[in-house]
Design a protein around this motif. Structure first.
Motif, PDB file in Angstrom:
ATOM      1  N   ILE A  50      18.490  15.989  13.968  1.00  0.00           N
ATOM      2  CA  ILE A  50      18.339  16.177  15.410  1.00  0.00           C
ATOM      3  C   ILE A  50      18.346  14.804  16.065  1.00  0.00           C
ATOM      4  N   ILE A 102      18.900  19.583   8.682  1.00  0.00           N
ATOM      5  CA  ILE A 102      19.486  19.572  10.030  1.00  0.00           C
ATOM      6  C   ILE A 102      18.980  18.313  10.733  1.00  0.00           C
ATOM      7  N   LEU A 121      24.006  19.213   4.744  1.00  0.00           N
ATOM      8  CA  LEU A 121      23.694  18.306   5.845  1.00  0.00           C
ATOM      9  C   LEU A 121      24.454  18.758   7.090  1.00  0.00           C
ATOM     10  N   SER A 122      23.705  18.987   8.178  1.00  0.00           N
ATOM     11  CA  SER A 122      24.357  19.470   9.401  1.00  0.00           C
ATOM     12  C   SER A 122      23.632  18.939  10.628  1.00  0.00           C
ATOM     13  N   GLY A 123      24.132  19.304  11.791  1.00  0.00           N
ATOM     14  CA  GLY A 123      23.512  18.880  13.039  1.00  0.00           C
ATOM     15  C   GLY A 123      24.159  17.626  13.578  1.00  0.00           C
ATOM     16  N   SER A 124      23.321  16.704  14.114  1.00  0.00           N
ATOM     17  CA  SER A 124      23.830  15.481  14.738  1.00  0.00           C
ATOM     18  C   SER A 124      24.133  14.455  13.647  1.00  0.00           C
TER      19      SER A 124
END
Lengths: 429, 173
Positions: free
Chosen positions: A329, A327, A250-253
């Motif tokens: 957003i 990801i 899990l990544s991103g915002s």
């Protein structure tokens, strides 16, 4: 099941180092039952029995394609020898960082998985192909392999049988395309990492032209517990068609980025809000990429958030689960900016072998440059869509298709973002 | 020559592959050749080709294809910041700009003492710990995650102190 087979106190299947902090110590791994499955397989099971258990477990390839693992092993050509195992540790998809954690934290379970796969297809040599950036990790695995050799778990005549096995690491040198299995084999042979025309597939024509199984690190790390605890145990997790657990990167915002080991079929909402802690700054989730930069852009409405993350359900919201590199957003992100990012990646990583991908990624990158910098007209957006459609479905390997996913779904599903950019020359992130 | 300096290492590399598949050793041998100067000389390409049974042109094409190989001298250390999508969503682009601004160089340039090249690179599989970068030298690669500009500048200072003295006419700007 006897007590040893009752994993009541086990919180993880793959990320077991989070519970057993010293599981990378060979004695501790063995005390937790490590290498019992390997010993049992070699001393009391036929190679085909191992393949059958993996088949029955329903384990599917965790690198992205979701192909049934046991079926792949069963495709090995027994008229052509020797056989090879290649573990795909090239992990290069933007948003994917799970294999690295497995190999760092729980290396022996991965290596035992490699060994079981090797025994199942009667291979005496296995290679671990790591991306070149995993230099320290390769040195770490080399030490773990040496410990296994010293303990008689690798080498000649294992457990008093005739079976021999060696495992070697091999470093790539910075090429995303080498995650594609045939490009990986070419690279391992000392050539440019460019995909082969398929068929033939690796189980009939693989490394050095010999029958080869190529499996992802996470896939292989599932195998020891499947052999130890049985297919039914594995099938008790996940969904019917997507059994077992999966590591979601899990990544991103997101408040709490990281790896989460969860049953297949967990919803996006649970991953993002319960485990990931939601979106920072009180923002809203706007889009989700479920399979890293190769992913279609999912519009993050309630229907999408409530979609189970498994191989069958994600396509219902117009995307793929892939490697489950989620990801997030948020609503401050401009989709034209985002597709410009992904296009720079794919242009850089196109291997140049086939024309649609080599030329298409080049032109798509330039068009998205223009669009993201507010210098585009409506026709440029149409041209971008047109070029993407000329790439999609026309390339030698999946990289070409991947490069078009965010572009095409971005234009289709986030029209307003593009209106904004073509209307106002200043609007870019 | 590699064969004299690294005889043991070369044997260890070759022993990993079937004897009739020496070509497979080409990538590890390029890393070996890069150890001293962080780039591969023409003479080393020829020698690797001879060991593996391929032409030096083929060795050169492999060096050109893969991003971690160099056929030209750069900084003794390469600080490579990931600015791909997931890292960019966590501020990696601003981090890189600020790092380069503080060092007085553009992205892709070498510090005036020839010690450190700062570059933007593609995904390094550390998306949850951005901003992050790797440091590449002839001796290998190390990851630096959850970075601040201040911390990165301190590390670059340290690398500059450790870098071997360089001839400015060759390496400096």
């Amino acid at each position: 099941m006897d007590a040893d087979n009752q994993p009541l106190n086990e919180q993880f299947v793959l990320l077991r180092h989070r519970q057993h902090l010293n599981i990378s110590d060979l004695d501790i791994y063995r005390r937790l039952g490590g290498f019992d499955a390997f010993q049992k397989a070699i001393t009391s099971m036929q190679p085909g029995d191992v393949t059958e258990i993996v088949k029955a477990s329903g384990l599917r390839g965790r690198g992205g394609a979701g192909f049934p693992t046991g079926m792949k092993w069963a495709f090995i050509d027994y008229k052509n020898w020797p056989h090879f195992v290649v573990a795909n540790a090239d992990e290069s998809e933007p948003g994917t960082f799970k294999d690295r954690e497995i190999m760092e934290g729980n290396p022996f379970q991965f290596l035992e998985g490699v060994a079981l796969c090797a025994y199942a297809i009667q291979s005496q040599v296995a290679y671990i192909y790591l991306r070149g950036e995993f230099w320290q990790l390769a040195a770490w695995l080399d030490r773990k392999i040496a410990e296994m050799e010293a303990a008689g778990l690798l080498g000649e005549g294992l457990f008093g049988t005739q079976y021999n096995l060696r495992i070697y690491t091999h470093l790539g040198a910075g090429a995303y395309i080498c995650g594609e299995e045939t490009a990986m084999l070419e690279s391992l042979e000392g050539k440019l990492g460019q995909p082969r025309l398929r068929p033939p597939f690796p189980p009939s024509f693989g490394l050095f032209g010999k029958p080869t199984v190529v499996n992802n690190v996470e896939t292989l790390t599932n195998v020891p517990l499947i052999v130890a605890r049985g297919a039914e145990w594995y099938r008790s997790m996940g969904t019917e068609k997507s059994p077992g657990v999966k590591i979601f990167s899990l990544s991103g915002s997101i408040e709490r980025s990281g790896n989460y080991e969860l049953p297949l079929g967990t919803t996006f909402r649970e991953l993002i809000y319960t485990h990931g802690g939601g979106i920072p700054g009180g923002r809203q989730v706007k889009a989700i990429m479920a399979a890293g930069a190769s992913s279609a852009l999912i519009v993050a409405n309630d229907e999408a958030l409530d979609t189970p993350m498994d191989y069958e359900s994600v396509p219902r919201v117009g995307a793929q689960l892939g490697s489950a590199s989620v990801i997030v957003i948020d609503d401050s992100v401009s989709i034209p900016w985002l597709i410009n990012k992904t296009m720079h990646f794919f242009k850089h990583e196109s291997c140049g072998k086939c024309t649609p991908c080599r030329e298409g990624t080049y032109w798509m990158m330039h068009l998205t440059d223009r669009i993201a910098h507010g210098a585009a007209t409506r026709e440029d957006v149409e041209l971008l869509r047109d070029v993407a459609n000329q790439v999609k479905g026309k390339c030698l390997c999946a990289l070409g298709d991947f490069s078009t996913e965010a572009v095409l779904t971005g234009i289709e599903r986030f029209q307003a973002d593009f209106e904004l950019v073509v209307a106002s020359p200043q609007a870019s992130t | 020559m590699l064969a004299e300096k690294y005889a043991e290492e070369i044997q260890a590399i070759l022993s990993k592959y079937p004897p009739e598949q020496r070509r497979a050793a080409v990538m590890p041998l390029i890393y070996l050749a890069q150890q001293d100067q962080m780039y591969v000389t023409k003479a080393a390409m020829q020698e690797i080709g001879d060991i593996c049974g391929v032409s030096s042109t083929e060795v050169a094409s492999i060096i050109g294809f893969y991003t971690l190989y160099y056929d030209q001298p750069g900084g003794a250390y390469r600080v490579q910041v990931c600015t791909d999508l997931p890292c960019a969503l966590r501020g990696a682009e601003q981090f890189l700009d600020s790092l380069c601004g503080n060092l007085g160089i553009q992205v892709g340039e070498i510090t005036p003492d020839g010690a450190v090249t700062v570059e933007a690179v593609m995904c390094l599989a550390a998306c949850d710990k951005a901003p992050m970068f790797q440091v590449q030298s002839g001796q290998g690669l190390s990851y630096h995650e959850n970075q601040t500009v201040e911390g990165a500048l301190a590390l670059v200072d340290d690398l500059r102190r450790r870098a071997p003295a360089r001839r400015k006419d060759v390496y400096g700007r």
